[in-house]
Design a protein around this motif. Structure first.
Motif, short mmCIF file in Angstrom:
data_model
loop_
_atom_site.label_atom_id
_atom_site.label_comp_id
_atom_site.label_asym_id
_atom_site.label_seq_id
_atom_site.Cartn_x
_atom_site.Cartn_y
_atom_site.Cartn_z
N ASN A 171 0.88 -1.08 -0.15
CA ASN A 171 0.02 -0.06 -0.04
C ASN A 171 0.75 1.38 -0.01
O ASN A 171 1.94 1.22 0.12
CB ASN A 171 -1.04 -0.13 1.12
CG ASN A 171 -0.33 0.22 2.32
OD1 ASN A 171 0.77 0.71 2.62
ND2 ASN A 171 -1.18 -0.25 3.48
N ASP A 172 0.25 2.49 -0.02
CA ASP A 172 1.02 3.82 -0.08
C ASP A 172 1.83 4.09 1.18
O ASP A 172 2.54 5.05 1.04
CB ASP A 172 -0.23 4.93 -0.63
CG ASP A 172 -1.25 5.05 0.40
OD1 ASP A 172 -1.47 4.04 1.07
OD2 ASP A 172 -1.95 5.90 0.28
N LEU A 173 1.29 3.47 2.16
CA LEU A 173 2.26 3.58 3.56
C LEU A 173 3.21 2.50 3.80
O LEU A 173 4.16 2.78 4.65
CB LEU A 173 1.17 3.65 4.80
CG LEU A 173 0.13 4.38 4.64
CD1 LEU A 173 -0.81 4.24 5.82
CD2 LEU A 173 0.71 5.75 4.91
N GLY A 174 3.42 1.50 2.85
CA GLY A 174 4.56 0.74 2.73
C GLY A 174 4.29 -0.68 3.41
O GLY A 174 5.26 -1.58 3.53
N SER A 175 2.96 -0.87 3.90
CA SER A 175 2.57 -2.14 4.38
C SER A 175 2.69 -3.13 3.22
O SER A 175 2.41 -2.61 2.10
CB SER A 175 1.28 -2.07 5.02
OG SER A 175 1.38 -1.08 6.15
N ASN A 176 2.95 -4.54 3.39
CA ASN A 176 3.05 -5.47 2.59
C ASN A 176 1.96 -6.62 2.96
O ASN A 176 2.03 -7.12 4.22
CB ASN A 176 4.51 -6.15 2.37
CG ASN A 176 5.55 -5.10 2.06
OD1 ASN A 176 5.42 -4.68 0.75
ND2 ASN A 176 6.49 -4.69 2.74
N MET A 177 1.27 -7.11 1.77
CA MET A 177 0.63 -8.10 2.16
C MET A 177 0.60 -9.23 0.91
O MET A 177 0.86 -8.96 -0.12
CB MET A 177 -1.17 -7.70 2.01
CG MET A 177 -1.96 -8.60 2.12
SD MET A 177 -3.66 -7.90 2.32
CE MET A 177 -3.95 -7.29 0.61
N THR A 178 0.78 -10.44 1.55
CA THR A 178 0.65 -11.55 0.59
C THR A 178 -0.61 -12.41 0.62
O THR A 178 -0.89 -12.88 1.66
CB THR A 178 1.63 -12.47 0.59
OG1 THR A 178 3.15 -11.81 0.57
CG2 THR A 178 1.91 -13.72 -0.46
N ILE A 179 -1.34 -12.65 -0.59
CA ILE A 179 -2.54 -13.69 -0.50
C ILE A 179 -2.15 -14.68 -1.37
O ILE A 179 -1.69 -14.50 -2.45
CB ILE A 179 -3.65 -12.84 -0.97
CG1 ILE A 179 -3.99 -11.57 -0.14
CG2 ILE A 179 -4.95 -14.01 -1.22
CD1 ILE A 179 -5.29 -10.76 -0.90
N LEU A 180 -2.23 -15.98 -0.57
CA LEU A 180 -2.08 -17.34 -1.07
C LEU A 180 -3.10 -17.75 -1.97
O LEU A 180 -4.01 -16.76 -2.47
CB LEU A 180 -1.51 -18.18 -0.01
CG LEU A 180 -0.72 -17.67 0.98
CD1 LEU A 180 -0.59 -18.65 2.09
CD2 LEU A 180 0.56 -17.54 0.21
N GLU A 181 -3.18 -18.55 -2.53
CA GLU A 181 -4.43 -19.12 -3.48
C GLU A 181 -5.57 -18.90 -2.93
O GLU A 181 -6.16 -19.07 -1.96
CB GLU A 181 -4.25 -20.79 -3.49
CG GLU A 181 -5.28 -21.36 -4.19
CD GLU A 181 -5.28 -22.80 -4.20
OE1 GLU A 181 -6.11 -23.44 -5.17
OE2 GLU A 181 -4.64 -23.20 -3.48
N VAL A 182 -6.50 -18.47 -3.74
CA VAL A 182 -7.73 -18.11 -3.64
C VAL A 182 -8.73 -19.43 -3.94
O VAL A 182 -8.62 -19.87 -5.11
CB VAL A 182 -8.34 -17.00 -4.26
CG1 VAL A 182 -9.95 -16.83 -4.07
CG2 VAL A 182 -7.82 -15.77 -3.90
N LYS A 183 -9.20 -19.96 -3.23
CA LYS A 183 -9.87 -21.53 -3.45
C LYS A 183 -11.12 -21.34 -4.26
O LYS A 183 -11.40 -20.25 -4.27
CB LYS A 183 -10.27 -22.02 -2.11
CG LYS A 183 -8.86 -22.44 -1.03
CD LYS A 183 -9.27 -23.16 0.09
CE LYS A 183 -7.92 -23.47 0.83
NZ LYS A 183 -8.25 -23.99 1.88
N GLU A 184 -11.73 -22.39 -4.79
CA GLU A 184 -12.86 -22.31 -5.79
C GLU A 184 -14.18 -21.67 -5.14
O GLU A 184 -14.87 -21.12 -5.44
CB GLU A 184 -13.10 -23.83 -6.21
CG GLU A 184 -14.14 -23.66 -7.38
CD GLU A 184 -14.48 -25.05 -7.70
OE1 GLU A 184 -15.46 -25.57 -8.01
OE2 GLU A 184 -13.26 -25.72 -8.19
N ASN A 185 -13.87 -21.97 -3.66
CA ASN A 185 -15.26 -21.18 -2.84
C ASN A 185 -14.94 -19.85 -2.28
O ASN A 185 -15.96 -19.24 -1.83
CB ASN A 185 -15.71 -22.07 -1.67
CG ASN A 185 -14.43 -22.13 -0.43
OD1 ASN A 185 -13.40 -21.21 -0.79
ND2 ASN A 185 -14.80 -22.77 0.58
N GLY A 186 -13.93 -19.18 -2.76
CA GLY A 186 -13.42 -18.01 -2.45
C GLY A 186 -12.61 -17.68 -1.26
O GLY A 186 -12.18 -16.54 -1.06
N ASP A 187 -12.51 -18.71 -0.24
CA ASP A 187 -11.70 -18.43 0.89
C ASP A 187 -10.06 -18.28 0.38
O ASP A 187 -9.86 -18.87 -0.47
CB ASP A 187 -11.77 -19.65 1.67
CG ASP A 187 -13.33 -19.89 2.38
OD1 ASP A 187 -14.01 -19.06 2.28
OD2 ASP A 187 -13.60 -21.00 3.01
#
Length: 134
Positions: free
Chosen positions: A33-49
């Motif tokens: 984000n614009d404040l320098g925070s980092n996020m990693t999203i792993l696989e999005v499963k078929e049901n959306g989780d």
């Protein structure tokens, strides 16, 4: 030449159609984000989780910032290109939890962008302190 013009237009549309295809936004991957925070999203499963991890660059806590787990869900019941989603971050270095909700967009340059709102809840010692905990 008059008859060739429609043929050229059809040929152009057929050859150029792949570049006009709509790109679908995907949450999977690394985000900053614009404040320098980092996020990693792993696989999005078929049901959306989905799960992931978040490392914030900002905090009011005096404790050392640590990477924290994400648990979320993406709306998958339609085929729209810009999905809505929500996730919770359970902070590993403080007694608070943050919930995010938002939508993933593909901008005019083809770049994926997340637009979110968030709500942070800290622990309140007693009910009278509830007003300042969110």
């Amino acid at each position: 030449m008059v008859q060739a013009t429609p043929l050229l237009l059809v040929l152009f549309l057929a050859l150029g159609a792949h570049s006009l295809a709509v790109k679908k936004c995907s949450l999977t991957g690394q985000w900053r984000n614009d404040l320098g925070s980092n996020m990693t999203i792993l696989e999005v499963k078929e049901n959306g989780d989905f799960t992931g991890k978040y490392l914030t660059a900002v905090s009011a806590s005096p404790l050392k910032i640590k990477e924290s787990p994400i648990l979320g869900s993406q709306r998958t019941t339609n085929e729209k290109k810009d999905p809505t989603f929500g996730f919770t971050v359970h902070w590993n270095f403080t007694d608070s939890i943050t919930v995010f909700t938002g939508q993933c967009f593909v901008d005019e340059h083809g770049k994926e962008v997340l637009k979110t709102m968030w709500l942070l809840r800290s622990h309140a010692e007693q009910p009278i302190d509830d007003w300042k905990a969110t």
